[in-house]
Design an enzyme around this catalytic site. Sequence first.
Site, mmCIF file in Angstrom:
data_model
loop_
_atom_site.group_PDB
_atom_site.id
_atom_site.type_symbol
_atom_site.label_atom_id
_atom_site.label_comp_id
_atom_site.label_asym_id
_atom_site.label_seq_id
_atom_site.Cartn_x
_atom_site.Cartn_y
_atom_site.Cartn_z
ATOM 1 N N HIS A 170 95.196 12.670 50.694
ATOM 2 C CA HIS A 170 96.450 12.811 50.378
ATOM 3 C C HIS A 170 96.950 10.950 50.713
ATOM 4 O O HIS A 170 98.165 10.298 51.079
ATOM 5 C CB HIS A 170 97.629 13.085 51.531
ATOM 6 C CG HIS A 170 98.011 15.317 50.510
ATOM 7 N ND1 HIS A 170 98.345 15.223 49.942
ATOM 8 C CD2 HIS A 170 96.899 16.004 50.700
ATOM 9 C CE1 HIS A 170 98.573 16.000 49.008
ATOM 10 N NE2 HIS A 170 97.622 16.739 49.133
ATOM 11 N N SER B 173 97.195 18.115 55.018
ATOM 12 C CA SER B 173 97.836 18.313 53.695
ATOM 13 C C SER B 173 99.400 18.948 54.267
ATOM 14 O O SER B 173 100.125 19.273 53.319
ATOM 15 C CB SER B 173 97.389 18.379 52.926
ATOM 16 O OG SER B 173 96.657 19.759 53.404
ATOM 17 N N LYS C 167 95.913 13.071 42.910
ATOM 18 C CA LYS C 167 97.062 13.665 43.530
ATOM 19 C C LYS C 167 97.853 12.010 42.773
ATOM 20 O O LYS C 167 98.098 11.827 42.039
ATOM 21 C CB LYS C 167 96.478 13.700 45.061
ATOM 22 C CG LYS C 167 96.618 15.253 45.161
ATOM 23 C CD LYS C 167 95.551 15.851 46.418
ATOM 24 C CE LYS C 167 95.796 16.855 46.413
ATOM 25 N NZ LYS C 167 94.539 17.354 47.465
HETATM 26 C C1 LIG Z 1 93.536 18.284 47.344
HETATM 27 C C2 LIG Z 1 92.655 18.001 47.976
HETATM 28 C C3 LIG Z 1 91.598 17.871 47.765
HETATM 29 C C4 LIG Z 1 90.945 17.887 46.095
HETATM 30 O O1 LIG Z 1 91.246 17.549 44.948
HETATM 31 P P1 LIG Z 1 90.932 17.287 43.895
HETATM 32 O O2 LIG Z 1 90.979 16.348 43.061
HETATM 33 O O3 LIG Z 1 92.702 18.052 43.380
HETATM 34 O O4 LIG Z 1 90.044 18.355 44.240
HETATM 35 C C5 LIG Z 1 90.422 17.480 48.748
HETATM 36 N N1 LIG Z 1 91.315 16.994 50.014
HETATM 37 C C6 LIG Z 1 92.020 17.343 50.016
HETATM 38 C C7 LIG Z 1 91.772 17.039 51.490
HETATM 39 C C8 LIG Z 1 93.256 17.342 49.265
HETATM 40 O O5 LIG Z 1 93.813 17.571 49.661
#
Ligand SMILES: *Cc1c(COP(=O)(O)O)cnc(C)c1O
Length: 395
Positions: A212, A184, A243
């Site tokens: 992502h 990310s 996301k």
């Molecule tokens: C954002 C993210 C999460 C968490 O996801 P949410 O649905 O916001 O709880 C988990 N793993 C990775 C790699 C992320 O970037």
Amino acid sequence: MSNVHELTFLKEKIQELKDQGVYRNLPVLETASEAEVILNGKKVINLSSNNYLGFANHPRLKKASIEAVEKYGAGAGAVRTIIGNMKIHEDLETILAKFKREEAAFMYQSGFNCNAGTIQAVTEAGDIIISDELNHASIIDGSRLSKADRGIYKHSDMDSLEEVLKKNRDKYKNILIITDGVFSMDGDIAKLPEIVELAEKYGAMTYVDDAHGSGVLGESGRGTVDHFKLHGRVDFSIGTLSKAIGVIGGYVAGSQTMYEWLSHRARPVLFSTTMTPASAGAIIEAITMLMESTEYTDRLWDNANYFKEKLGKLGFNTGHSETPITPVIIGDEAKTMEFSKKLMDKGVFVSGIVFPTVPKGTGRLRCMVTAAHTKDQLDEAVRIFELVGKEMGIL
Ligand SMILES: *Cc1c(COP(=O)(O)O)cnc(C)c1O
């Protein structure tokens, strides 16, 4: 004696944050998550949300949400294992499995919960979890909840991964290799074909967290596994619904066996109430839209390539991203934060990301371009980046 309720120990820690210059207030968004928003009372171009496809405020998702509320109400009423498992949640899992081209998909209330629940449920004492050093915090926390031992390999370094595998193969029963699908902070993609080869060579399972990559990579956003055509060779394929999908929730796609076990042992599902019907309804609509057309993902990539190319031409260092995540690497921490503040003053919101989230000396503005941005908005953002870059002597 001081009053215990004053939480003096926390007050002291908060003062330390202030002394280090890292104390901050949470920004307040006064509009929906759109390409242009009102943040802390100021109208700005938003280059910081994870709303890749512009689904968070999409009319079709909102309508589906309202319909789900009308039919199923505001809350699920219980955990899934008792009486909170509504037909709409089952429908959601069915469409997710179909979308991901896997046997089954098991949903959670968030991506974080998915990692917190799945990793500990599929590993035990006598196993080892082998993790990329840059994996997300929720993977680290999820691994800590497991009774398995843990090993780390250098970021995307396959020699390092093989070394850890070789050293541990005979000492453990099961091995689980975990990687982010897309990292990310830099936007680079995991070397999944090589990871899968090594996993198969050493008899290990694989677990890809595609927070992502979902809605971004692969056909219509089916993710990293689809991008590399590795269906059937990754055991646990995690996606987030918060996301690119624009709502909230997480899931793991994989085999029916995985589904059956998790429905008995995934603690965030056993001990925490199910996702709201409104969220489930909106997500089903979002996945339906992705299965109907590549229009959303096409626009996302078109915008991202456009923006990245323009910043690169100006002479900014945009790192080695392979996805719409566009870091503008400034280096110095204080300079990075100053750059972000100047952008905000001129009407662009990009949060500065510095140590300890990224290594020291690699402070960056992390730009998140979405399908919802217009070319005019992107041009305006680039113009302001150039202005600030020159003002600060970076260009
Ligand atoms: C954002 C993210 C999460 C968490 O996801 P949410 O649905 O916001 O709880 C988990 N793993 C990775 C790699 C992320 O970037």
